[in-house]
Write an enzyme that holds these catalytic residues in place. Structure first.
Site, PDB file in Angstrom:
ATOM      1  N   ASP A  98       0.844  -1.026   0.146  1.00  8.41           N
ATOM      2  CA  ASP A  98      -0.077   0.301   0.006  1.00  8.41           C
ATOM      3  C   ASP A  98       1.439   0.934  -0.154  1.00  8.41           C
ATOM      4  OD1 ASP A  98      -2.673   1.205   0.342  1.00  8.41           O
ATOM      5  OD2 ASP A  98      -2.724  -0.648   1.238  1.00  8.41           O
ATOM      6  N   ASP A 203      -3.768   4.739  -2.280  1.00 13.89           N
ATOM      7  CA  ASP A 203      -4.234   4.780  -1.677  1.00 13.89           C
ATOM      8  C   ASP A 203      -5.159   6.230  -2.081  1.00 13.89           C
ATOM      9  OD1 ASP A 203      -6.123   4.891   0.775  1.00 13.89           O
ATOM     10  OD2 ASP A 203      -4.567   6.703   1.317  1.00 13.89           O
ATOM     11  N   GLU A 265      -6.732   3.191  -5.493  1.00 18.63           N
ATOM     12  CA  GLU A 265      -7.582   2.523  -4.825  1.00 18.63           C
ATOM     13  C   GLU A 265      -9.090   4.010  -5.250  1.00 18.63           C
ATOM     14  OE1 GLU A 265      -8.551   4.547  -1.280  1.00 18.63           O
ATOM     15  OE2 GLU A 265      -9.944   3.276  -0.506  1.00 18.63           O
ATOM     16  N   HIS A 330     -10.427  -3.803   3.927  1.00 18.57           N
ATOM     17  CA  HIS A 330     -10.227  -3.676   6.259  1.00 18.57           C
ATOM     18  C   HIS A 330     -11.397  -2.174   5.908  1.00 18.57           C
ATOM     19  CE1 HIS A 330      -8.094  -1.181   2.931  1.00 18.57           C
ATOM     20  NE2 HIS A 330      -7.844  -0.372   3.789  1.00 18.57           N
ATOM     21  N   ASP A 331     -11.511  -2.275   4.939  1.00 13.04           N
ATOM     22  CA  ASP A 331     -12.951  -0.520   5.289  1.00 13.04           C
ATOM     23  C   ASP A 331     -14.572  -1.392   5.318  1.00 13.04           C
ATOM     24  OD1 ASP A 331     -10.878   0.889   5.190  1.00 13.04           O
ATOM     25  OD2 ASP A 331     -11.040   1.817   3.583  1.00 13.04           O
TER      26      ASP A 331
HETATM   27  C1  NOJ Z   1      -8.731   4.738   2.500  1.00 15.51           C
HETATM   28  C2  NOJ Z   1      -8.398   3.836   2.748  1.00 15.51           C
HETATM   29  O1  NOJ Z   1      -8.203   1.878   2.656  1.00 15.51           O
HETATM   30  C3  NOJ Z   1      -8.843   3.494   4.802  1.00 15.51           C
HETATM   31  O2  NOJ Z   1      -8.247   2.575   5.739  1.00 15.51           O
HETATM   32  C4  NOJ Z   1      -7.832   5.111   5.142  1.00 15.51           C
HETATM   33  O3  NOJ Z   1      -8.891   5.321   5.941  1.00 15.51           O
HETATM   34  C5  NOJ Z   1      -8.098   5.858   4.244  1.00 15.51           C
HETATM   35  N1  NOJ Z   1      -7.467   5.907   2.800  1.00 15.51           N
HETATM   36  C6  NOJ Z   1      -7.045   7.252   4.452  1.00 15.51           C
HETATM   37  O4  NOJ Z   1      -5.912   7.215   3.999  1.00 15.51           O
END
Ligand code: NOJ
Length: 559
Positions: A98, A203, A265, A330-331
């Site tokens: 990442d 990211d 992302e 993970h989100d």
């Molecule tokens: C996206 C990431 O997947 C997330 O976990 C993060 O909090 C935000 N970007 C900020 O970097």
């Protein structure tokens, strides 16, 4: 056409913090990853994506990097990382990292320097603006975590200016307009590639470009986006035109000469604009991790949306685009809980959803734990949650009069912590994740749902994923086939073919709790077939003519 390695890959996402702890501090580590690589190899994956493992104060679990050249001591050392890389590579597993390029931690030396004085050489690495005449923030933007007072700007006493932070106060945005910052980042990316990593997940890359002059947003916020008068307006900093110049510059300066995979992302990227980012001719990114199918705020899926999103991306593929396929990360919440069911039919539902993802066009991603059907968790105390969104939203709701219990009930199913509870290896204390106190509580269902139990079961989800991954190697239509849906009005049955010159596969999945009968359309009905995958077994559903709850089967059409 010859495929790139990342088009043939099956990516396994490791959230290191929650994967496997070998030193008893309650936090997963790199030694723990090395220990488990053989199991991942057995699963069949051939690429790992590591969530950020760099040095970080962990305000956002590593998305706040304080040293881009080092590993967080909780995970190990750079030497440990080299060991992971070497071991993974020796097993034929690629490793992508990442990379957080929109912001850093305020503890990063660049920011420490930047805030010292207006003429510091690092000053313009970040985005500084003077206060308005009345001393208030430069504009009305909100930060995304409801952090601090809600504003996206934080006043800094030392120089009397505000810095921009789209996320937490401790996560200042980097200034991509400033050439020395770009060169600093490019140097760092090349350093990781030269160390041997095989690519990056970038990211929030669509937010690197900010609008000139930082104007106020004029949108009228709905209640969720109004944060004490500051407004979260995605259009301000997402997918602005200038983003392409930045990505192309990065490609020319870094990615171009390497055989690396860059997956952005892509908040704001859809099948409609993806070609601007990932068509090979653009020289920007390899692929994009889009949010049309799954996402933090999407708590349901269903047959209809599944079909519609896949159809759109399949059409986009004709323009030479290669998508990603995933349901969890993970989100998000655990997909078996929100897009399937975590009750009686948890096992067939987990397998059915995996079948859909692994047989549609693109690179499939597996988020740690989905291969054993890990499920959501519901804590009854906000103190047990760690996710910045959950905590920020909780305090806002409670402040507005919602009871704490009600707030938790609403926020629990959406919390990112659902995905972040420790991996459930076995039914021993703390699910075999740690001998210490886990940094986030273990899901209480670990005694029932864990890798050891799953692998012993004749219904193993892990074994099903192994078959799916192996199928990818054995069946050219999965990589090369077109995608055609049938019975498109059916509320629950998802029926499609993948067809290339050498093979036609037929996938039939029952998306839901009901039994469904199926009459195949004439064009398929008189073909001969052979079943190659089933999540129930027994007499093929196509022969029975009836699909059980969450049943999924894949057939090769032979004549
Ligand atoms: C996206 C990431 O997947 C997330 O976990 C993060 O909090 C935000 N970007 C900020 O970097």
């Amino acid at each position: 056409m010859q495929k790139k390695w990342w088009q043939e890959a099956v990516v396994y996402q490791i959230y290191c913090k929650s994967f496997n702890d070998t030193d008893g501090d309650g936090i997963g580590d790199l030694q723990g990853v090395v220990e488990k690589l053989p199991i991942l190899k057995e699963l069949g994956i051939n690429c790992i994506w590591f969530n950020p493992i760099y040095k970080s104060p962990q305000v956002d679990n590593g998305y706040d990097i304080s040293d881009y050249y080092d590993i967080d001591p909780a995970y190990g050392t750079l030497e440990d990382f080299k060991k992971v890389l070497e071991t993974a590579h020796s097993m034929g597993i690629k490793v992508i990292m990442d990379q957080v390029l929109n912001h850093s931690s305020d503890e990063c030396v660049w920011f420490q320097e930047s805030r010292k004085s207006k003429d510091n050489p690092y000053r313009n690495y970040y985005i500084w603006q003077p206060p308005k005449a009345d001393g208030s923030e430069p504009n009305n933007w909100a930060n995304r975590f409801r952090d601090g007072n809600g504003s996206a700007w934080q006043f800094d006493e030392a120089t009397g200016e505000y810095y921009l932070h789209q996320y937490a106060v401790k996560m200042p945005d980097l200034n991509w307009e400033y050439e020395p910052l770009r060169q600093e980042i490019y140097k760092m990316l090349r350093w990781w590639l030269d160390l041997g990593v095989d690519g990056f997940r970038l990211d929030v890359f669509t937010r690197l470009k900010k609008p000139a002059g930082f104007p106020d947003t004029t949108v009228t916020p709905d209640v969720l986006l109004d944060r004490d008068g500051y407004i979260l307006d995605n259009s301000m900093c997402t997918c602005l035109e200038g983003i392409h110049e930045i990505l192309h510059d990065m490609y020319i300066n870094v990615f171009g000469p390497y055989d690396c995979y860059t997956v952005g992302e892509g908040a704001g990227v859809t099948d409609v604009n993806a070609h601007e980012y990932i068509s090979a001719g653009r020289q920007e990114l390899s692929s994009v991790y889009h949010f049309m199918l799954s996402g933090r705020r999407m708590l349901t899926l269903g047959a209809e949306r599944f079909r519609s999103v896949q159809k759109k991306w399949a059409a986009a593929m004709d323009r030479d685009l290669w998508p990603t396929q995933y349901l969890s990360n993970h989100d998000s919440a655990r997909h078996v809980s929100c897009y399937g069911t975590d009750g009686k039919y948890r096992v067939p539902a987990a397998k059915m959803l995996a079948t859909l993802i692994h047989t549609c066009p693109g690179t499939p991603y597996i988020y740690q734990g989905e291969e054993i059907g890990m499920v959501n968790v519901q804590f009854d105390d906000i103190a047990d949650y760690n996710c910045c969104y959950t905590i920020g939203d909780y305090h806002n709701m409670v402040k507005s009069g919602v009871s704490p219990a009600e707030a938790l009930k609403v926020l629990g199913p959406k919390s990112r912590d659902n995905a972040r509870t420790p991996y459930q290896w076995d039914d021993s204390e703390n699910a075999g994740f740690t001998t210490g106190k886990p940094w986030l509580k273990v899901n209480p269902r670990y005694t029932e749902i864990n890798l050891e139990a799953d692998r012993k079961s004749p219904d193993s989800i892990f074994a099903f994923y192994q078959k799916l991954i192996a199928m990818r190697q054995e069946n050219p239509a999965i990589l090369d086939g077109d995608l055609q849906f049938y019975l498109e009005d059916h509320p629950e049955l998802v029926v499609y073919t993948r067809r290339c010159a050498r093979q036609t596969l037929l996938v039939i999945a029952n998306y839901g709790h009901n039994k469904n009968v199926l009459t195949l359309p004439a064009s398929l009905a008189n073909r001969k077939w052979q079943r190659i995958l089933a999540n129930y077994g027994g007499v093929p559903a196509l022969e029975r003519g009836q699909w059980l709850p969450w049943e999924a089967e894949v057939y090769e059409l032979t004549e």
